[in-house]
Design a protein around this motif. Structure first.
Motif, PDB file in Angstrom:
ATOM      1  N   SER A   1      -5.144  -1.421  11.424  1.00 26.49           N
ATOM      2  CA  SER A   1      -3.820  -0.829  11.170  1.00 26.49           C
ATOM      3  C   SER A   1      -3.439  -0.948   9.696  1.00 26.49           C
ATOM      4  CB  SER A   1      -2.769  -1.515  12.045  1.00 26.49           C
ATOM      5  OG  SER A   1      -3.091  -1.391  13.423  1.00 26.49           O
ATOM      6  N   ALA A   2      -3.687  -2.113   9.097  1.00 26.09           N
ATOM      7  CA  ALA A   2      -3.344  -2.300   7.688  1.00 26.09           C
ATOM      8  C   ALA A   2      -4.172  -1.388   6.788  1.00 26.09           C
ATOM      9  CB  ALA A   2      -3.556  -3.766   7.294  1.00 26.09           C
ATOM     10  N   ALA A   3      -5.476  -1.286   7.057  1.00 26.15           N
ATOM     11  CA  ALA A   3      -6.327  -0.433   6.235  1.00 26.15           C
ATOM     12  C   ALA A   3      -5.969   1.040   6.387  1.00 26.15           C
ATOM     13  CB  ALA A   3      -7.792  -0.664   6.609  1.00 26.15           C
ATOM     14  N   TYR A   4      -5.625   1.458   7.601  1.00 24.60           N
ATOM     15  CA  TYR A   4      -5.233   2.855   7.818  1.00 24.60           C
ATOM     16  C   TYR A   4      -3.931   3.176   7.090  1.00 24.60           C
ATOM     17  CZ  TYR A   4      -3.612   7.015  10.300  1.00 24.60           C
ATOM     18  OH  TYR A   4      -3.137   8.267  10.609  1.00 24.60           O
ATOM     19  N   ALA A   5      -2.995   2.250   7.135  1.00 26.37           N
ATOM     20  CA  ALA A   5      -1.729   2.474   6.432  1.00 26.37           C
ATOM     21  C   ALA A   5      -1.939   2.559   4.924  1.00 26.37           C
ATOM     22  CB  ALA A   5      -0.737   1.362   6.771  1.00 26.37           C
ATOM     23  N   LEU A   6      -2.765   1.672   4.366  1.00 25.41           N
ATOM     24  CA  LEU A   6      -2.997   1.685   2.923  1.00 25.41           C
ATOM     25  C   LEU A   6      -3.813   2.886   2.477  1.00 25.41           C
ATOM     26  CD1 LEU A   6      -3.787  -2.110   2.368  1.00 25.41           C
ATOM     27  CD2 LEU A   6      -1.692  -0.900   1.752  1.00 25.41           C
ATOM     28  N   SER A   7      -4.680   3.398   3.352  1.00 29.63           N
ATOM     29  CA  SER A   7      -5.561   4.497   2.968  1.00 29.63           C
ATOM     30  C   SER A   7      -4.932   5.869   3.176  1.00 29.63           C
ATOM     31  CB  SER A   7      -6.870   4.400   3.766  1.00 29.63           C
ATOM     32  OG  SER A   7      -7.704   5.502   3.492  1.00 29.63           O
ATOM     33  N   LYS A   8      -4.299   6.088   4.328  1.00 25.71           N
ATOM     34  CA  LYS A   8      -3.836   7.426   4.668  1.00 25.71           C
ATOM     35  C   LYS A   8      -2.319   7.573   4.624  1.00 25.71           C
ATOM     36  CE  LYS A   8      -7.987   8.884   5.233  1.00 25.71           C
ATOM     37  NZ  LYS A   8      -8.577   9.765   4.185  1.00 25.71           N
ATOM     38  N   LEU A   9      -1.589   6.556   5.057  1.00 23.97           N
ATOM     39  CA  LEU A   9      -0.129   6.667   5.046  1.00 23.97           C
ATOM     40  C   LEU A   9       0.443   6.417   3.663  1.00 23.97           C
ATOM     41  CD1 LEU A   9       0.730   4.893   8.429  1.00 23.97           C
ATOM     42  CD2 LEU A   9       0.219   7.304   7.984  1.00 23.97           C
ATOM     43  N   ARG A  10      -0.241   5.575   2.892  1.00 23.31           N
ATOM     44  CA  ARG A  10       0.121   5.294   1.500  1.00 23.31           C
ATOM     45  C   ARG A  10       1.606   4.937   1.342  1.00 23.31           C
ATOM     46  NH1 ARG A  10      -3.424   9.915  -1.739  1.00 23.31           N
ATOM     47  NH2 ARG A  10      -5.453   9.238  -0.900  1.00 23.31           N
ATOM     48  N   PRO A  11       2.000   3.783   1.834  1.00 23.64           N
ATOM     49  CA  PRO A  11       3.407   3.384   1.707  1.00 23.64           C
ATOM     50  C   PRO A  11       3.737   2.985   0.271  1.00 23.64           C
ATOM     51  CG  PRO A  11       2.113   1.600   2.637  1.00 23.64           C
ATOM     52  CD  PRO A  11       1.184   2.772   2.509  1.00 23.64           C
ATOM     53  N   ALA A  12       5.015   2.781   0.019  1.00 25.74           N
ATOM     54  CA  ALA A  12       5.442   2.324  -1.297  1.00 25.74           C
ATOM     55  C   ALA A  12       4.896   0.925  -1.572  1.00 25.74           C
ATOM     56  CB  ALA A  12       6.973   2.316  -1.373  1.00 25.74           C
ATOM     57  N   LEU A  13       4.454   0.712  -2.806  1.00 18.89           N
ATOM     58  CA  LEU A  13       3.866  -0.563  -3.233  1.00 18.89           C
ATOM     59  C   LEU A  13       2.581  -0.881  -2.464  1.00 18.89           C
ATOM     60  CD1 LEU A  13       7.085  -2.782  -3.526  1.00 18.89           C
ATOM     61  CD2 LEU A  13       5.963  -1.448  -5.311  1.00 18.89           C
ATOM     62  N   GLY A  14       1.929   0.168  -1.952  1.00 19.02           N
ATOM     63  CA  GLY A  14       0.685  -0.058  -1.217  1.00 19.02           C
ATOM     64  C   GLY A  14      -0.410  -0.636  -2.097  1.00 19.02           C
ATOM     65  N   LYS A  15      -0.508  -0.165  -3.335  1.00 26.00           N
ATOM     66  CA  LYS A  15      -1.529  -0.694  -4.249  1.00 26.00           C
ATOM     67  C   LYS A  15      -1.264  -2.153  -4.600  1.00 26.00           C
ATOM     68  CE  LYS A  15      -2.674   3.775  -6.353  1.00 26.00           C
ATOM     69  NZ  LYS A  15      -2.762   4.554  -7.612  1.00 26.00           N
ATOM     70  N   VAL A  16       0.007  -2.513  -4.686  1.00 24.03           N
ATOM     71  CA  VAL A  16       0.351  -3.915  -4.976  1.00 24.03           C
ATOM     72  C   VAL A  16      -0.052  -4.806  -3.803  1.00 24.03           C
ATOM     73  CG1 VAL A  16       2.236  -5.505  -5.509  1.00 24.03           C
ATOM     74  CG2 VAL A  16       2.220  -3.204  -6.496  1.00 24.03           C
ATOM     75  N   VAL A  17       0.212  -4.339  -2.598  1.00 23.09           N
ATOM     76  CA  VAL A  17      -0.163  -5.117  -1.412  1.00 23.09           C
ATOM     77  C   VAL A  17      -1.671  -5.284  -1.337  1.00 23.09           C
ATOM     78  CG1 VAL A  17      -0.125  -5.146   1.110  1.00 23.09           C
ATOM     79  CG2 VAL A  17       1.905  -4.421  -0.164  1.00 23.09           C
ATOM     80  N   LEU A  18      -2.422  -4.214  -1.617  1.00 25.18           N
ATOM     81  CA  LEU A  18      -3.882  -4.301  -1.587  1.00 25.18           C
ATOM     82  C   LEU A  18      -4.388  -5.256  -2.662  1.00 25.18           C
ATOM     83  CD1 LEU A  18      -6.576  -3.327  -0.451  1.00 25.18           C
ATOM     84  CD2 LEU A  18      -6.502  -1.439  -2.103  1.00 25.18           C
ATOM     85  N   ALA A  19      -3.780  -5.210  -3.846  1.00 30.09           N
ATOM     86  CA  ALA A  19      -4.196  -6.119  -4.916  1.00 30.09           C
ATOM     87  C   ALA A  19      -3.936  -7.574  -4.543  1.00 30.09           C
ATOM     88  CB  ALA A  19      -3.466  -5.761  -6.213  1.00 30.09           C
TER      89      ALA A  19
END
Length: 325
Positions: free
Chosen positions: A138-156
């Motif tokens: 679920s987390a990977a799908y949200a970061l990859s396709k849904l692209r929420p706000a601050l998604g890159k910060v969360v991934l970092a």
């Protein structure tokens, strides 16, 4: 009447036609091609009979040597459990048991209570596997396709946790499990103490995200046009085509939980809830050496079975998403 000057052809008698120019190019001396091979043995030498013989000899020696280096410890462990303690400690060692017997395996199963230990470990590994797939996918799908706000910060921030040695966060993680913030729950001696830390894995999220990035956006947009919700797209479109990477995440999660020792030793102090690695270590001083070796063989069988079930997905999942075409 005007004078017309005709320029002589420089080709020494060859008419200035396309065919003549082609003949002039053919007469020019060609420079020799200097072919250089950046290998120890050139392909010309390998094509000879002597080269083929040497090639196969070296290949067989290398393959057999590396195979023996990996397989011999497993062979020694399996056959060592069939020997008596005196034969197991004999010098020089014997490569084959003098009498093949499965008594060591039967004693290990009865004396160490391996049935209970394996059941506990299977519960911990199975729950960690299900929770890991639910949370990390679920987390990977949200970061990859849904692209929420601050998604890159969360991934970092997730990837930064991979730079921290596990022993550094051992004490904070133990205090968190002992008293969960806000809720105040004590998760010691419960499977949740194993499941929750296993699901919080930044490496698994990164692997899954890289695979989801390679899924064509048009495929998901077609599902959206048909009225599918993001959850429906994840369940019906993304997960069915993500079996290779799901196999990799599954085998990594199950093997890590199965072989872990320090963390279950801290959070599962009750003897009835020990994992197989802790149970064998706690009773090793009271067991004969051949019985101890037999218990290690039995404890390693489930991980070997899991590996053979998912082996074809390992390389496919690790290399998936690395190239986009």
């Amino acid at each position: 009447m005007s004078n017309i000057t005709v320029m002589p052809d420089r080709s020494a008698g060859t008419p200035a036609t396309p065919a003549g120019r082609e003949r002039r190019r053919q007469r020019r001396p060609r420079k020799p091609i200097n072919t250089q091979f950046r290998t120890a043995v050139s392909p010309h030498q390998l094509n000879t009979t002597r080269g083929r013989i040497i090639y196969w000899i070296v290949l067989v020696i290398v393959v057999v040597s590396f195979t023996a280096a990996f397989v011999f410890p497993l062979y020694w462990m399996v056959t060592g459990a069939m020997k008596s303690t005196e034969e197991l400690n004999a010098i020089p060692p014997t490569f084959l048991p003098s009498h093949f017997s499965l008594d060591g395996y039967l004693e290990a199963w009865d004396l160490l209570g391996l049935g209970t230990l394996l059941g506990n470990t299977a519960l911990y590994a199975g729950g960690a596997w299900l929770l890991t797939l639910a949370v990390d996918v679920s987390a990977a799908y949200a970061l990859s396709k849904l692209r929420p706000a601050l998604g890159k910060v969360v991934l970092a921030l997730m990837l930064s946790t991979l730079m921290i040695p596990p022993m550094v966060i051992m004490l904070p993680a133990y205090l968190t499990v002992k008293e969960v913030p806000i809720f105040g729950w004590n998760l010691l001696n419960t499977p949740w103490a194993i499941w929750l830390p296993a699901a919080a894995n930044g490496f698994n999220v990164f692997l899954l995200k890289r695979f989801f990035d390679s899924i064509p956006r048009e495929l998901l947009e077609a599902a959206e046009i048909d009225g599918a919700s993001p959850g429906r797209i994840l369940w019906s479109v993304v997960i069915p085509i993500s079996r290779p990477i799901l196999g990799v995440v599954s085998i990594l999660t199950v093997v890590n939980v199965w072989r872990d020792f320090v963390w279950p030793l801290l959070v599962l102090p009750d003897s009835d809830k020990m994992s197989v690695s802790i149970g064998i270590a706690s009773l090793s001083s009271q067991m004969p050496q051949n019985v101890l070796v037999a218990s290690l063989v039995i404890a390693s069988i489930p991980t070997i079975v899991v590996f053979f079930l998912f082996q074809r997905h390992i390389m496919a999942g690790l290399t998936a998403g690395s190239l986009k075409g």
